[in-house]
Design a protein around this motif. Structure first.
Motif, mmCIF file in Angstrom:
data_model
loop_
_atom_site.group_PDB
_atom_site.id
_atom_site.type_symbol
_atom_site.label_atom_id
_atom_site.label_comp_id
_atom_site.label_asym_id
_atom_site.label_seq_id
_atom_site.Cartn_x
_atom_site.Cartn_y
_atom_site.Cartn_z
ATOM 1 N N ARG A 1 39.226 102.131 71.440
ATOM 2 C CA ARG A 1 37.644 100.846 71.910
ATOM 3 C C ARG A 1 37.652 100.977 73.020
ATOM 4 N NH1 ARG A 1 35.154 95.675 69.817
ATOM 5 N NH2 ARG A 1 37.618 94.920 69.707
ATOM 6 N N VAL A 2 37.413 102.002 74.367
ATOM 7 C CA VAL A 2 37.895 101.533 75.660
ATOM 8 C C VAL A 2 36.832 99.925 76.369
ATOM 9 C CG1 VAL A 2 37.536 102.426 77.775
ATOM 10 C CG2 VAL A 2 38.648 104.296 75.772
ATOM 11 N N ILE A 3 37.284 99.198 76.302
ATOM 12 C CA ILE A 3 35.777 98.193 76.793
ATOM 13 C C ILE A 3 36.688 97.633 78.663
ATOM 14 C CG2 ILE A 3 36.119 95.402 77.406
ATOM 15 C CD1 ILE A 3 37.385 95.787 74.457
ATOM 16 N N SER A 4 35.333 97.453 79.594
ATOM 17 C CA SER A 4 34.589 97.508 80.647
ATOM 18 C C SER A 4 34.205 96.063 81.137
ATOM 19 C CB SER A 4 34.582 98.566 81.231
ATOM 20 O OG SER A 4 33.744 97.532 82.543
ATOM 21 N N TRP A 5 34.990 94.938 81.158
ATOM 22 C CA TRP A 5 34.752 93.144 80.964
ATOM 23 C C TRP A 5 33.460 93.497 82.837
ATOM 24 C CZ3 TRP A 5 35.912 91.529 76.932
ATOM 25 C CH2 TRP A 5 37.189 91.508 76.245
ATOM 26 N N ILE A 6 32.990 92.758 81.830
ATOM 27 C CA ILE A 6 31.716 91.902 83.693
ATOM 28 C C ILE A 6 31.705 91.395 83.317
ATOM 29 C CG2 ILE A 6 29.263 91.758 83.594
ATOM 30 C CD1 ILE A 6 28.489 93.546 80.975
ATOM 31 N N ALA A 7 32.977 90.928 84.359
ATOM 32 C CA ALA A 7 33.326 89.394 85.074
ATOM 33 C C ALA A 7 32.640 88.768 85.467
ATOM 34 C CB ALA A 7 34.664 89.815 86.397
ATOM 35 N N ARG A 8 32.070 87.348 85.598
ATOM 36 C CA ARG A 8 32.430 86.526 86.329
ATOM 37 C C ARG A 8 32.040 86.081 87.587
ATOM 38 N NH1 ARG A 8 29.851 82.602 82.867
ATOM 39 N NH2 ARG A 8 30.963 82.035 80.592
ATOM 40 N N PRO A 9 30.806 86.139 88.426
ATOM 41 C CA PRO A 9 31.287 86.130 89.765
ATOM 42 C C PRO A 9 32.997 85.076 90.450
ATOM 43 C CG PRO A 9 29.017 85.246 88.746
ATOM 44 C CD PRO A 9 30.000 85.024 87.884
ATOM 45 N N THR B 1 26.480 90.074 76.124
ATOM 46 C CA THR B 1 27.071 89.187 76.457
ATOM 47 C C THR B 1 27.403 88.179 76.064
ATOM 48 O OG1 THR B 1 24.909 90.311 77.742
ATOM 49 C CG2 THR B 1 26.246 87.456 78.109
ATOM 50 N N PHE B 2 28.304 87.724 76.267
ATOM 51 C CA PHE B 2 28.860 86.818 75.735
ATOM 52 C C PHE B 2 28.374 85.082 76.119
ATOM 53 C CE2 PHE B 2 33.538 89.082 77.261
ATOM 54 C CZ PHE B 2 33.335 89.158 75.977
ATOM 55 N N ARG B 3 28.827 84.500 74.448
ATOM 56 C CA ARG B 3 28.290 82.838 74.752
ATOM 57 C C ARG B 3 29.188 81.824 75.030
ATOM 58 N NH1 ARG B 3 25.813 83.432 68.513
ATOM 59 N NH2 ARG B 3 24.470 84.818 69.607
ATOM 60 N N ARG B 4 30.400 82.358 75.400
ATOM 61 C CA ARG B 4 31.331 81.487 75.877
ATOM 62 C C ARG B 4 31.693 81.050 76.998
ATOM 63 N NH1 ARG B 4 34.596 85.415 72.405
ATOM 64 N NH2 ARG B 4 34.985 86.070 75.265
ATOM 65 N N PRO B 5 30.941 80.108 77.266
ATOM 66 C CA PRO B 5 30.829 79.789 79.039
ATOM 67 C C PRO B 5 32.267 79.695 79.322
ATOM 68 C CG PRO B 5 30.720 77.341 77.830
ATOM 69 C CD PRO B 5 30.314 78.945 76.354
ATOM 70 N N ALA B 6 33.204 79.551 78.702
ATOM 71 C CA ALA B 6 34.824 78.953 79.434
ATOM 72 C C ALA B 6 35.586 80.315 79.502
ATOM 73 C CB ALA B 6 35.796 78.453 78.931
ATOM 74 N N SER B 7 34.927 81.945 79.797
ATOM 75 C CA SER B 7 35.894 83.319 79.374
ATOM 76 C C SER B 7 35.301 83.797 80.683
ATOM 77 C CB SER B 7 34.784 84.640 78.670
ATOM 78 O OG SER B 7 35.170 85.290 78.647
ATOM 79 N N ARG B 8 36.534 84.444 81.361
ATOM 80 C CA ARG B 8 36.731 84.802 81.955
ATOM 81 C C ARG B 8 35.841 85.969 82.673
ATOM 82 N NH1 ARG B 8 42.165 87.016 83.897
ATOM 83 N NH2 ARG B 8 41.103 87.581 85.812
ATOM 84 N N ALA B 9 35.304 86.326 81.692
ATOM 85 C CA ALA B 9 34.137 87.478 81.302
ATOM 86 C C ALA B 9 32.288 86.524 80.543
ATOM 87 C CB ALA B 9 34.535 88.831 81.048
ATOM 88 N N VAL B 10 31.837 87.571 81.270
ATOM 89 C CA VAL B 10 30.553 87.505 80.616
ATOM 90 C C VAL B 10 29.961 88.128 79.766
ATOM 91 C CG1 VAL B 10 29.727 85.952 82.546
ATOM 92 C CG2 VAL B 10 28.949 88.359 82.672
ATOM 93 N N GLY B 11 30.192 89.480 79.931
ATOM 94 C CA GLY B 11 30.171 89.761 79.036
ATOM 95 C C GLY B 11 30.896 92.062 78.775
ATOM 96 N N GLN B 12 30.625 92.068 77.990
ATOM 97 C CA GLN B 12 31.920 93.738 77.769
ATOM 98 C C GLN B 12 30.821 94.679 77.638
ATOM 99 O OE1 GLN B 12 34.678 93.383 74.829
ATOM 100 N NE2 GLN B 12 32.835 94.071 73.172
ATOM 101 N N ARG B 13 31.693 95.589 77.563
ATOM 102 C CA ARG B 13 30.446 97.296 77.962
ATOM 103 C C ARG B 13 31.729 97.658 77.295
ATOM 104 N NH1 ARG B 13 29.428 99.263 83.538
ATOM 105 N NH2 ARG B 13 30.807 99.444 83.912
ATOM 106 N N ALA B 14 31.269 98.581 75.694
ATOM 107 C CA ALA B 14 32.502 98.885 75.333
ATOM 108 C C ALA B 14 32.214 100.101 74.670
ATOM 109 C CB ALA B 14 33.155 98.298 74.448
ATOM 110 N N TRP B 15 32.771 101.704 74.495
ATOM 111 C CA TRP B 15 32.871 102.536 73.655
ATOM 112 C C TRP B 15 33.975 102.583 72.532
ATOM 113 C CZ3 TRP B 15 29.365 106.405 74.259
ATOM 114 C CH2 TRP B 15 29.340 107.033 75.212
ATOM 115 N N LEU B 16 33.041 103.400 71.304
ATOM 116 C CA LEU B 16 34.053 103.657 70.567
ATOM 117 C C LEU B 16 34.444 104.634 70.423
ATOM 118 C CD1 LEU B 16 32.611 101.628 67.019
ATOM 119 C CD2 LEU B 16 34.420 100.878 68.365
ATOM 120 N N LEU B 17 35.448 105.096 70.371
ATOM 121 C CA LEU B 17 35.620 106.445 69.997
ATOM 122 C C LEU B 17 36.649 106.669 69.358
ATOM 123 C CD1 LEU B 17 37.078 106.914 74.061
ATOM 124 C CD2 LEU B 17 33.982 107.617 73.554
#
Length: 176
Positions: free
Chosen positions: A71-79, A49-65
């Motif tokens: 590195r594949v990222i799937s953002w967890i978007a803010r509502p 989860t991100f600590r930056r309140p201004a971000s469009r996403a609240v977090g990320q899920r990522a795979w290092l391959l």
């Protein structure tokens, strides 16, 4: 393509993922906890989860391959946030040393909009880094090859990243 001028190009971003402690040492030298993580034969997964309140996403899920240079990222978007890509891919070399995954991001990225398109981006930043001597010729050629091979593979599978990974590489990404 026209290059945009930037005041100063930064060196390649580096992160160290620690599979033994479930932490990431980010490019700024800050240690971040992964809420969920696991190691598979093809790479390492982490969610945070991100600590930056201004971000469009609240977090990320990522795979290092490491085997694919991605590195594949799937953002967890803010509502309420719309328009984010389904996947954001960094072209990155990852060296596995014991329980550490040492990742270096080489500027080029791919945005994947599932079923619609894939876009290779940040070519201007990449070319500036090469011109400034921050990326050597061999690494530059590797990064370009990885980026365009991935974009081509994703396109050949109807712009479905997970289908390309599964069918062409035997990689089944899960997103806990």
């Amino acid at each position: 393509m026209q290059l945009t001028s930037r005041p100063r190009i930064h060196p390649p971003h580096r992160e160290v993922w620690h599979a033994d402690t479930g932490t990431i040492l980010n490019r700024d030298g800050d240690r971040r906890d992964l809420e969920t993580y696991r190691v598979t034969p093809f790479g390492m997964y982490g969610r945070r989860t991100f600590r930056r309140p201004a971000s469009r996403a609240v977090g990320q899920r990522a795979w290092l391959l490491p085997g694919l240079g991605l590195r594949v990222i799937s953002w967890i978007a803010r509502p309420g946030v719309v328009g984010l890509e389904d996947y954001y891919i960094d072209i990155a070399r990852t060296r596995v040393v014991g329980d550490r995954y040492e990742m270096t991001d080489y500027y080029l990225d791919i945005r994947v909009y599932t079923g619609r398109r894939a876009e290779v981006i940040d070519q201007d930043e990449f070319l500036q880094a090469v011109a400034a001597g921050l990326v050597d010729q061999e690494t530059a050629e590797w990064a370009l090859s990885v980026a365009f091979d991935a974009a081509d593979g994703i396109a050949r599978h109807g712009y479905r990243l997970e289908e390309w990974l599964a069918r062409d590489h035997g990689i089944d990404l899960t997103w806990p």
